[in-house]
Design an enzyme around this catalytic site. Sequence first.
Site: not given
Length: 435
Positions: A50, A121-123, A127, A197-199, A201
């Site tokens: 992204c 950041e590890p992601q 990728q 219940a959003g991102e 949370i």
Amino acid sequence: MPVSIFGINHKTAPVEIREKVAFSPENIVQSLSSLKQCAELDEVAIISTCNRMEVVFRCTQIEGNDELFAVKMKQMQNWLVKEHEIKVNNIHEYIYCHTGEEAIQHIMGVACGLDSMVLGEPQILGQVKDAYGYANLAGTMGLYLNRLFQQTFSLAKQVRTDTQIGESAVSVAYAAVTLAKRIFDDFSAVKALFIGAGETIELAARHLSRQGVRQMSVANRTVERAQKLADEFGATAYGLSALSELVAEADIIISSTASPVPIIGKGLMEKAIKQRKHRPVFMVDLAVPRDIEPEVSELSDIYLYTVDDMQDVIKENLKVREEAALEAKDIIALHGQKYVNWLQSLSAVSLLKDFRAQFEQIKNDEMSRSLGKLNQKNNISSSDVEKVFTEFASRLAQKFLHSPSKLIRQAGENSESQVLEVLAQAFDLKVQNKD
């Protein structure tokens, strides 16, 4: 240098541009094959997230030729526009290019999270590994890029192990979990309540789940959305009307809703503390406007933190990551040089192969010549054999010594002492210095 990068990322382009150039997992293999063919590349891989789209490639046509490199960049830009059907006239303004050692260190830094929107950041490593996998599937991964990616994976692992690049919280959700660790030594018996219940949370729930929290509840204005999040973590879903009972049971309460007014007041928490017999409650209010009345912090046995408190933690931890990034850059420099040394060794191997092939040909030519002379004689005497082999050895030595002798004479005439020293080392000789 055989490795280059052509890309667009969050530093050079807004999201409305980045989303236009993103590749889906379903289409990227086909796109790799198309790009390799259209741009006449030797090897190619595409990293698509992204926040970035980067083409890592090798093309022997452009090595050492800046004009051809510029032509190739334009060719790849045209392919990108056509592939995504982009209707943007100034796409070139968002594109950057790296080549040689700059490209090598860039891809290594990307895999370590040094070029990410969130430092460390590890992601991104996963990728980059996906990009390697897609290129292998497409058959566009070759010797040079394979070695680069494999060394990058090894480097990223070392950076994660030897530095604190990923140790400290730099998101509000993870910062909340970091603070919770100061209150609870063991998460296995802890009960957590998530309000909203959003991102944010969802991220908090994911982090706590990884820390060992198993007893979770999700309360939201719409129960259906709460249920969707609860299903992911084996939690129980409720409506906001159940809060009066839920807060008394929860050891950790993390709230992030869009409510214009507080949904948890001091009175509700006073009652909950009595029911809990003053067992401590860790509360985090990540909402703006706030979900929890500020006066709740006045109660004993309640540890209340706001989103501003999280920012303080994040700023402190960012300093740790920035210091770790400096260490990471030193490690990257070493691995980058290691890859460059490997590239240079390929040149030496190729030179040695050509050297051996040249003198193997000389040997074979002279051998054929000598055998031909012997075959012409009907009765071969020992003196004939001696003469043929003496000529063979002499001619072989002359041809072998011709080029080095010429080079030594030229170096001597031009007083090129360094060349003489290299030749002396190559042939295990000593340079005679004249005073």
